[in-house]
Structure formats: C-alpha cells, structure tokens
Scaffold this motif. Structure first.
Motif, PDB file in Angstrom:
ATOM      1  N   GLY A  35       0.790  -1.229   0.000  1.00  0.00           N
ATOM      2  CA  GLY A  35       0.000   0.000   0.000  1.00  0.00           C
ATOM      3  C   GLY A  35       0.819   1.274   0.000  1.00  0.00           C
ATOM      4  O   GLY A  35       0.267   2.370   0.073  1.00  0.00           O
ATOM      5  N   ALA A  36       2.144   1.165  -0.121  1.00  0.00           N
ATOM      6  CA  ALA A  36       3.008   2.349  -0.135  1.00  0.00           C
ATOM      7  C   ALA A  36       2.892   3.062  -1.471  1.00  0.00           C
ATOM      8  O   ALA A  36       2.854   2.434  -2.522  1.00  0.00           O
ATOM      9  CB  ALA A  36       4.451   1.944   0.118  1.00  0.00           C
ATOM     10  N   LYS A  37       2.823   4.377  -1.415  1.00  0.00           N
ATOM     11  CA  LYS A  37       2.715   5.181  -2.630  1.00  0.00           C
ATOM     12  C   LYS A  37       4.103   5.658  -3.034  1.00  0.00           C
ATOM     13  O   LYS A  37       4.669   6.535  -2.406  1.00  0.00           O
ATOM     14  CB  LYS A  37       1.798   6.369  -2.430  1.00  0.00           C
ATOM     15  N   PHE A  38       4.638   5.057  -4.071  1.00  0.00           N
ATOM     16  CA  PHE A  38       5.934   5.455  -4.606  1.00  0.00           C
ATOM     17  C   PHE A  38       5.737   6.384  -5.789  1.00  0.00           C
ATOM     18  O   PHE A  38       4.763   6.267  -6.535  1.00  0.00           O
ATOM     19  CB  PHE A  38       6.730   4.228  -5.075  1.00  0.00           C
ATOM     20  N   ARG A  39       6.672   7.283  -5.934  1.00  0.00           N
ATOM     21  CA  ARG A  39       6.761   8.129  -7.126  1.00  0.00           C
ATOM     22  C   ARG A  39       8.130   7.877  -7.731  1.00  0.00           C
ATOM     23  O   ARG A  39       9.060   7.479  -7.032  1.00  0.00           O
ATOM     24  CB  ARG A  39       6.602   9.601  -6.744  1.00  0.00           C
ATOM     25  N   ARG A  40       8.268   8.108  -9.017  1.00  0.00           N
ATOM     26  CA  ARG A  40       9.567   7.868  -9.643  1.00  0.00           C
ATOM     27  C   ARG A  40      10.187   9.170 -10.141  1.00  0.00           C
ATOM     28  O   ARG A  40       9.484  10.113 -10.481  1.00  0.00           O
ATOM     29  CB  ARG A  40       9.463   6.840 -10.760  1.00  0.00           C
ATOM     30  N   GLN A  41      11.514   9.178 -10.145  1.00  0.00           N
ATOM     31  CA  GLN A  41      12.293  10.344 -10.564  1.00  0.00           C
ATOM     32  C   GLN A  41      11.793  11.598  -9.843  1.00  0.00           C
ATOM     33  O   GLN A  41      11.247  12.516 -10.437  1.00  0.00           O
ATOM     34  CB  GLN A  41      12.277  10.499 -12.079  1.00  0.00           C
ATOM     35  N   ALA A 110      10.352  -4.910   3.743  1.00  0.00           N
ATOM     36  CA  ALA A 110      10.803  -4.909   5.135  1.00  0.00           C
ATOM     37  C   ALA A 110      11.091  -3.491   5.620  1.00  0.00           C
ATOM     38  O   ALA A 110      10.817  -3.144   6.771  1.00  0.00           O
ATOM     39  CB  ALA A 110      12.037  -5.792   5.291  1.00  0.00           C
ATOM     40  N   SER A 111      11.620  -2.649   4.745  1.00  0.00           N
ATOM     41  CA  SER A 111      11.914  -1.259   5.113  1.00  0.00           C
ATOM     42  C   SER A 111      10.655  -0.417   5.287  1.00  0.00           C
ATOM     43  O   SER A 111      10.693   0.622   5.926  1.00  0.00           O
ATOM     44  CB  SER A 111      12.817  -0.612   4.053  1.00  0.00           C
ATOM     45  N   LEU A 112       9.569  -0.849   4.686  1.00  0.00           N
ATOM     46  CA  LEU A 112       8.307  -0.106   4.805  1.00  0.00           C
ATOM     47  C   LEU A 112       7.582  -0.384   6.117  1.00  0.00           C
ATOM     48  O   LEU A 112       6.666   0.337   6.480  1.00  0.00           O
ATOM     49  CB  LEU A 112       7.380  -0.460   3.640  1.00  0.00           C
ATOM     50  N   ARG A 113       8.011  -1.413   6.850  1.00  0.00           N
ATOM     51  CA  ARG A 113       7.349  -1.757   8.119  1.00  0.00           C
ATOM     52  C   ARG A 113       7.950  -0.982   9.255  1.00  0.00           C
ATOM     53  O   ARG A 113       9.043  -0.605   9.301  1.00  0.00           O
ATOM     54  CB  ARG A 113       7.475  -3.243   8.414  1.00  0.00           C
TER      55      ARG A 113
END
Length: 113
Positions: A35-41, A110-113
């Motif tokens: 459910g993490a919202k990533f954006r690129r560049q 794992a880093s998102l937790r």
C-alpha cells in the motif's frame, strides 16, 4: 527550491527509464507493495531520486548502474543529504533488479514496516 532544469530532467528520466527502472516500477506503482505510494524520478533538493515514498515511511530506492562504481563519494554525499531530509535510502544494482527482483522487493517491503 526546485529548479525548472531539475524538474525537466526528472520528466525526461521518466520518459527514458532504464530496463531495471521499468522492471522495478512495475512492482512499485499503484500502491502494489504494502500500500506504499511510490513516485519515480522525484526531485529532492538538488537531487533526483529514482523512487521515493513518503508514507508509511520516508524511503528512497536507488538503482545503481555501472557508472555508480566510479562516483562513490558523490553517492555517499547524496545519501547523507537524503538521510538529513528524513529518508532511509536503499541501493540496489541493475543486476539485483534484473536477476533477483524477489529479494529486492522483500528488502523494500521490510523497510516499509
């Protein structure tokens, strides 16, 4: 403050993504990873991060190509800057993404937790 030159470069980099960037983006886009919202560049200060997430944690994911081996000092300063801004930075090689995407995704999750 973001410069128009950096914003233009980030847009160009989105259009001209490398194969490893395209592959990882296929898994990060549309909140697919926890459910993490990533954006690129993403422009962050004087730098453009390959992928950035602000929630649930502030995370930058960088994919290092062959040129990164010769720019260790630059990458270290960039990482320190991003960490001062509150981001945790993960770095993966092109090879990691192309040959072991499952491990890359597990590390990011794992880093998102």
């Amino acid at each position: 403050m973001r410069s128009q030159k950096l914003i233009g470069r980030a847009k160009q980099m989105r259009r001209e993504a490398t194969p490893p960037e395209r592959k990882l983006w296929a898994y990060l886009k549309a909140d697919q990873l926890g459910g993490a919202k990533f954006r690129r560049q993403v422009v962050i200060g004087p730098y453009i991060a390959d992928f950035a997430c602000r929630a649930p944690v502030m995370l930058v994911v960088e994919i290092d190509g062959d040129t990164h081996g010769a720019q260790g000092a630059y990458d270290a300063e960039r990482t320190r800057f991003l960490e001062r801004k509150g981001y945790h930075v993960l770095r993966f090689s092109n090879r990691d993404v192309m040959q072991d995407i499952e491990s890359v995704l597990a590390t990011i999750a794992a880093s998102l937790r």
